[in-house]
Design an enzyme around this catalytic site. Structure first.
Site, PDB file in Angstrom:
ATOM      1  N   PRO A   1       0.848  -1.192   0.000  1.00  0.00           N
ATOM      2  CA  PRO A   1       0.000   0.000   0.000  1.00  0.00           C
ATOM      3  C   PRO A   1       0.882   1.239   0.000  1.00  0.00           C
ATOM      4  O   PRO A   1       1.744   1.389   0.865  1.00  0.00           O
ATOM      5  CB  PRO A   1      -0.793  -0.112   1.310  1.00  0.00           C
ATOM      6  CG  PRO A   1      -0.658  -1.523   1.743  1.00  0.00           C
ATOM      7  CD  PRO A   1       0.643  -2.009   1.199  1.00  0.00           C
TER       8      PRO A   1
ATOM      9  N   ARG B   1      14.290  -5.729  -4.335  1.00  0.00           N
ATOM     10  CA  ARG B   1      12.953  -5.625  -4.892  1.00  0.00           C
ATOM     11  C   ARG B   1      13.097  -5.546  -6.407  1.00  0.00           C
ATOM     12  O   ARG B   1      14.196  -5.381  -6.925  1.00  0.00           O
ATOM     13  CB  ARG B   1      12.205  -4.410  -4.341  1.00  0.00           C
ATOM     14  CG  ARG B   1      13.090  -3.190  -4.124  1.00  0.00           C
ATOM     15  CD  ARG B   1      12.325  -1.992  -3.698  1.00  0.00           C
ATOM     16  NE  ARG B   1      11.854  -1.996  -2.336  1.00  0.00           N
ATOM     17  CZ  ARG B   1      12.593  -1.892  -1.239  1.00  0.00           C
ATOM     18  NH1 ARG B   1      13.897  -1.857  -1.351  1.00  0.00           N
ATOM     19  NH2 ARG B   1      12.074  -1.832  -0.055  1.00  0.00           N
TER      20      ARG B   1
END
Length: 308
Positions: free
Chosen positions: A2, A296
């Site tokens: 989020p 990531r």
DNA sequence: CTTTCGCCCTGAGTGC
DNA sequence: TGCACTCAGGGCGAAA
């Protein structure tokens, strides 16, 4: 996962439910979801039970609900809240506004029973699969610049654990010149800088990749070689990407059910780079590439986004 | 002081 | 069907 737009959807849905509501009961199902709270679960529960809530505020990816001060004998209407219920959704956190009779969702970590003066009994469930998120009761401190601490309420006080987080680029009090100056002074690369929440908040991996693609900047470009013009352009693309996601989140928002969840909540239909590896770049048709960076994924177009 | 790195955490998805 | 393995990555404290 989020990021600013998703957290704002949660804030927007939570705000009317908690404004003026009183917490009747708190149930901590998993104490690991209180890792930000300074004290045991009993302390968390004790501080919140009976508390009256003022609304929901957000800065970057942090969300908090100021608690009305208990009647002090003085004119309590002028008293500013001294504490807030703070929430960070981490990677997989959700705040679900439920009917009290509804069954608890799987992976519910904390449950709140509220009474709202208009809406009656409500339940708020904090659901978090990976437990990177957490809640806490934290002291509110005056903001350094005296401006409203975040979006949602005109209160110039911020939870102590959020005080080091920069304003987000959509905040009217965001200091663009200071941001550009600090960015220029950094000795790092541009995506690291975008993800540094003490420099600018609200941006995560998805919107960083999207803004870098839009501004045609390579994620590993050293910040000191980024021109002032390009830096301003990048900041503007960040704002455009965040605003577009906010608009799309707003249209799919259901007031009875506040939900932030993985891909479905991520406006995936409008992504140009994130998760698009192998698909043609919408600008030049060259396949989007995914590389490991900072543990990531970084998605970019090798033709449009080059280190220069 | 600034920057980087490793850790926290577990359900869903994949391959055999 | 079931098991082992991989993957997602924000924030923070410690290390460099």
């Amino acid at each position: 996962m989020p990021e600013l737009p998703e957290v704002e959807v949660v804030r927007h849905g939570l705000h009317p439910a908690v404004s003026g509501a009183t917490i009747d009961a708190v149930e901590v199902l998993d104490e690991r979801s209180l890792k930000r709270h300074d004290g045991p679960a009993e302390d968390f529960i004790e501080r919140l039970t009976g508390a009256r809530l003022r609304g929901a505020v957000r800065r970057g990816k942090f969300l908090w609900v100021p608690i009305e001060p208990f009647a002090s004998g003085r004119d309590s209407a002028t008293d500013a809240p001294a504490e807030a219920l703070v929430a960070h959704l981490g990677m997989s956190g959700q705040v679900l506004l439920r009917d009290p009779s509804a069954e608890a969702a799987a992976l519910t970590r904390i449950r709140f029973s509220l009474t709202h003066p208009v809406h009656g009994a409500l339940r708020v469930d904090f659901v978090d699969q990976r437990i990177f998120g957490s809640m806490a009761v934290d002291a509110l401190l005056p903001t350094r610049d005296g401006a409203a601490a975040g979006y949602g309420l005109p209160l110039a006080s911020i939870p102590s654990q959020v005080a080091h987080i920069a304003r987000d680029p959509l905040d009217p009090a965001f200091d663009e010149r200071a941001f550009l100056r600090r960015l220029q002074g950094k000795r790092t690369t541009v995506k690291r800088a975008l993800l540094d929440q003490t420099l600018v908040s609200g941006i995560g991996n998805i919107y960083a990749d999207e803004a870098l693609w839009a501004a045609r900047v390579h994620y590993d470009q050293p910040t000191e070689t980024l021109s002032a013009r390009k830096a301003r352009e990048l900041l503007e693309e960040v704002r455009i990407v965040l605003r577009r996601a906010l608009d799309e989140g707003g249209t799919s928002f259901d007031a009875q059910y506040v939900n932030v969840n993985g891909a479905s909540g991520y406006f995936s239909h409008s992504l140009r780079a994130y998760g698009q590896q192998g698909k043609p770049c919408p600008r030049c048709e060259r396949p989007i590439v995914r590389e490991q960076f900072m543990n990531r994924g970084s998605h970019f177009c090798p033709r449009c986004q080059r280190i220069r």
